[in-house]
Design a protein around this motif. Structure first.
Motif, short mmCIF file in Angstrom:
data_model
loop_
_atom_site.label_atom_id
_atom_site.label_comp_id
_atom_site.label_asym_id
_atom_site.label_seq_id
_atom_site.Cartn_x
_atom_site.Cartn_y
_atom_site.Cartn_z
N ARG A 135 27.87 16.02 -39.46
CA ARG A 135 27.96 15.33 -38.17
C ARG A 135 29.29 15.66 -37.51
NH1 ARG A 135 25.89 11.30 -41.59
NH2 ARG A 135 27.98 10.42 -41.83
N PRO A 136 29.34 15.67 -36.18
CA PRO A 136 30.61 15.96 -35.50
C PRO A 136 31.62 14.85 -35.72
CG PRO A 136 28.94 15.30 -33.90
CD PRO A 136 28.24 15.45 -35.22
N THR A 137 32.87 15.21 -35.86
CA THR A 137 33.93 14.22 -36.01
C THR A 137 34.55 13.84 -34.68
OG1 THR A 137 35.57 15.98 -36.36
CG2 THR A 137 34.51 15.05 -38.32
N TRP A 138 34.32 14.64 -33.64
CA TRP A 138 34.87 14.32 -32.32
C TRP A 138 34.03 14.96 -31.23
CZ3 TRP A 138 36.80 18.35 -29.19
CH2 TRP A 138 36.96 19.59 -29.83
N VAL A 139 34.07 14.34 -30.06
CA VAL A 139 33.45 14.91 -28.87
C VAL A 139 34.47 14.85 -27.75
CG1 VAL A 139 31.09 14.24 -29.51
CG2 VAL A 139 32.47 12.69 -28.13
N LYS A 140 34.26 15.68 -26.76
CA LYS A 140 35.20 15.72 -25.64
C LYS A 140 34.45 15.62 -24.32
CE LYS A 140 38.87 18.30 -25.67
NZ LYS A 140 39.78 19.47 -25.71
N LEU A 141 34.95 14.75 -23.45
CA LEU A 141 34.49 14.68 -22.07
C LEU A 141 35.52 15.39 -21.20
CD1 LEU A 141 33.25 10.97 -21.72
CD2 LEU A 141 31.86 13.01 -21.59
N ALA A 142 35.14 16.56 -20.70
CA ALA A 142 36.06 17.30 -19.84
C ALA A 142 36.29 16.54 -18.55
CB ALA A 142 35.50 18.69 -19.55
N HIS A 143 37.39 16.88 -17.85
CA HIS A 143 37.68 16.21 -16.59
C HIS A 143 36.51 16.30 -15.62
CE1 HIS A 143 42.26 16.62 -17.42
NE2 HIS A 143 41.80 15.45 -17.82
N GLY A 144 35.82 17.45 -15.62
CA GLY A 144 34.68 17.61 -14.73
C GLY A 144 33.56 16.63 -15.06
N ASP A 145 33.33 16.39 -16.37
CA ASP A 145 32.30 15.42 -16.77
C ASP A 145 32.66 14.01 -16.31
OD1 ASP A 145 30.81 17.39 -18.08
OD2 ASP A 145 31.96 17.14 -19.93
N ILE A 146 33.92 13.66 -16.44
CA ILE A 146 34.36 12.31 -16.04
C ILE A 146 34.23 12.15 -14.52
CG2 ILE A 146 36.29 10.70 -16.04
CD1 ILE A 146 37.29 12.06 -18.59
N GLU A 147 34.60 13.19 -13.79
CA GLU A 147 34.50 13.11 -12.33
C GLU A 147 33.05 12.95 -11.88
OE1 GLU A 147 36.47 16.64 -11.15
OE2 GLU A 147 38.48 15.79 -11.29
N LYS A 148 32.12 13.59 -12.60
CA LYS A 148 30.71 13.42 -12.26
C LYS A 148 30.26 11.98 -12.46
CE LYS A 148 29.28 18.15 -13.37
NZ LYS A 148 28.50 19.02 -14.30
N LEU A 149 30.78 11.34 -13.51
CA LEU A 149 30.38 9.96 -13.78
C LEU A 149 30.77 9.04 -12.64
CD1 LEU A 149 31.33 9.64 -17.57
CD2 LEU A 149 29.07 9.94 -16.60
N PHE A 150 31.86 9.34 -11.97
CA PHE A 150 32.34 8.48 -10.89
C PHE A 150 32.01 9.05 -9.51
CE2 PHE A 150 34.86 7.18 -14.51
CZ PHE A 150 34.82 5.79 -14.39
#
Length: 613
Positions: A595-610
């Motif tokens: 299983r993955p130990t970490w995931v990353k939300l890039a700045h572009g992903d965060i900007e899409k959320l908002f």
């Protein structure tokens, strides 16, 4: 007494066809392999009804003259074996075996034109009987059509599966052969629909990703290793990119697709402490060895092979795979899934609160008292070695400790520097389970238990735990384990190898083994069950290294018990210490179960959320 008689020719051909042509996919495999051996640069396959109604293979290879075409339809006639050294055959198949076998159970049309010839030639047989023979118009190369397979052999036809199942098998055949030869272009059409289209002269990694899964381009590592005369290339998926079945493991020996127990066992061993038992790696491996070191004629369809030195091959594959995966560092298939991203939604703004919310800094202002490790080793009988082992465990399983401190100017500069680390700097903790960190390129979420589990396992290995585990612990009363005689013979041949891992055995009659000592870390385990498992491993894979893999699994279990548990509160210093160690530790991108130990939300992903993008 029954009379012995010679079978008629047509019945002999049908018996031979049963060995080669089990289903449409079997016939297709033989025809495409012939096209590859003919030196083709482009191969086109057309199917109808999953190959039950039509199989057509067209290539631009060397072609055949009319006399060669007639010979190719006779049994045991081939151009692929220039002398009697069958063990040195370097081609994929024998055209003189496949074509008459296929022609005896279907309508077979062969059209071929050698390069430089003015015209081509056509020969048609209907279940072994020649029905047409004459000139044909076609470009240089060969076109072979197989129609109505088993139409006149209803006993065979009724045991075939549905058209959909036969189509899936045919698609797998073309995919494997196209993967093995990235220098050749392949086109596959089914009922008029184009399914596969790859261009010639592709890079191996690009061809594999195109045919297996596009995600492998990002979630895989390249393999390129040599040892002696053996050369291994390919693409191996990260442990975090896995499947529930082993259907996406493609193995090739000297360009030939194979399904070999030794190779699949080596793959399982390489991923042993990185995948859960019910998960399987995704990969494509290409092994090149001298032809005299492998026997490809142990199966009529040549899907199984036998190696001259299986122990060397297994060790080479396990070592090459592990080295490549360790080189991936903390990389993992960490992109958030589309489904998870889709769960985010814009909520209506809450009314302003009368009392101000606590500041972020106040969340970390409390004092932290380090908790005692949840790992409690079983206390065996008092001995110096047991005490030493407990001290060793306490040292290598020590959890990161620290206290939250106010940020000074120097600490603030250090924090800005930490932002440039791959996993950034810790900002908080969610549900006492997930660490939230900020990096220069986005937001990182770490599963603290999964991450620390991997770190503890790598500490154990790096500190020499593997050597410590092989210390023998003598049994007070040697245990007799009853087995089949063949299993005892296999264990007896490996007694010296077993002793190197701490398992001391003696032969105790025809059908029993005497266990005098076991690896010290397995002190209270069932010695009989261990020996039976090792015997089963030897029978299945023929390699004592599987005992070492079994000890690796024990290490993984210890690491799980000795790691930071989910639900434990960590200080900021502890969280940052965990992040820094992850960056230094190989394979820290996945826990011991894949299983993955970490995931990353890039700045572009965060900007899409908002809605900023």
């Amino acid at each position: 007494m029954p009379t012995i008689r010679r079978l008629p020719e047509h019945l002999v051909n049908r018996i031979a066809a049963g060995e080669v042509v089990e289903r449409p996919a079997s016939a297709l495999k033989e025809l495409v392999e012939n096209a590859i051996d003919a030196g083709s640069t482009q191969i086109t396959v057309r199917l109808a009804a999953g190959g039950l109604d039509l199989i057509e293979v067209t290539d631009d290879g060397c072609g055949m003259r009319p006399d060669e075409m007639a010979l190719a339809l006779e049994r045991h006639a081939t151009s692929k074996l220039p002398d009697e050294h069958i063990e040195l055959v370097a081609t994929l198949g024998f055209r003189g075996e496949a074509l008459p076998s296929i022609g005896s159970v279907a309508q077979l049309t062969i059209e071929s034109r050698p390069h430089g010839a003015q015209e081509g030639w056509k020969r048609v047989t209907d279940h072994g009987v020649v029905t047409a023979n004459g000139p044909a118009a076609l470009p240089p190369g060969t076109r072979i059509r197989v129609e109505d397979l088993f139409a006149k052999v209803p006993a065979r036809r009724k045991f075939l599966r549905s058209a959909r199942s036969e189509w899936a098998a045919c698609q797998d055949v073309v995919r494997r052969l196209a993967m093995a030869r990235p220098d050749i272009g392949f086109v596959l059409e089914h009922d008029g629909r184009r399914v596969i289209a790859v261009q010639p002269r592709e890079e191996l990694a690009a061809r594999v990703a195109r045919l297996v899964a596009r995600e492998l381009a990002e979630d895989g590592v390249l393999i390129d290793a040599e040892r002696g005369s053996a050369h291994l290339t390919g693409v191996a998926g990260l442990p975090t990119y896995n499947r529930g079945v082993a259907d996406h493991q493609y193995l090739f020996v000297n360009g030939r697709p194979v399904k070999d127990r030794l190779l699949t066992g080596a793959v399982r061993g390489a991923y042993a402490d990185m995948l859960a038992r019910d998960r399987h790696a995704v990969l494509a491996l290409f092994l090149e060895i001298p032809p005299e070191d492998v026997d490809v004629n142990v199966h009529p369809a040549k899907t199984e092979v036998r190696f001259r030195d299986p122990t060397f091959i297994r060790g080479f594959l396990v070592g090459a795979l592990r080295h490549a995966l360790e080189g991936a560092g903390q990389k993992s298939a960490q992109a958030p899934s589309a489904q998870a991203m889709g769960n985010w939604q814009v909520e209506p703004m809450a009314p302003a609160r009368a009392d101000p919310a606590p500041s972020l800094g106040s969340l970390f202002a409390r004092e932290y008292a380090p908790q005692r490790s949840s790992f409690a080793p079983v206390r065996p009988a008092v001995s110096e070695s047991a005490a030493a082992w407990r001290s060793y465990e306490a040292e290598v399983m020590a959890q990161p400790q620290g206290r939250a401190e106010p940020l000074s100017e120097e600490a603030d500069a250090a924090e800005q520097e930490a932002l440039r680390y791959p996993l950034g700097v810790a900002r908080g903790q969610v549900s006492d389970t997930y660490i939230i960190a900020e990096a220069e390129d986005g937001l990182v979420i770490v599963d603290q238990h999964a991450a620390h589990e991997r770190l503890v396992l790598e500490r154990l290995k790096a500190a020499g735990a593997g050597d410590a585990m092989t210390r023998s612990q003598a049994l007070l009363l040697p245990e007799v384990v009853e087995l089949e005689e063949a299993a005892c013979d296999a264990l007896e041949d490996k007694i010296e190898d077993m002793a190197r891992f701490g398992l001391v055995l003696e032969r105790f009659g025809p059908g029993a083994m005497l266990v005098r000592a076991v690896p010290s870390v397995l002190g209270k385990s069932n010695a009989g069950a261990l020996v039976r498992d090792v015997a089963d491993d030897l029978a299945k894979n023929g390699d004592a290294l599987l005992l070492g893999e079994k000890l690796d699994l024990v290490l993984a279990t210890m690491a799980c018990h000795g790691s930071v548990r989910a639900g434990r509160s960590l200080s900021v210093a502890e969280m940052n210490a965990l992040l820094r160690e992850m960056e230094r530790t190989p394979r820290s991108g996945q826990c011991n179960h894949g299983r993955p130990t970490w995931v990353k939300l890039a700045h572009g992903d965060i900007e899409k959320l908002f809605g900023r993008k």
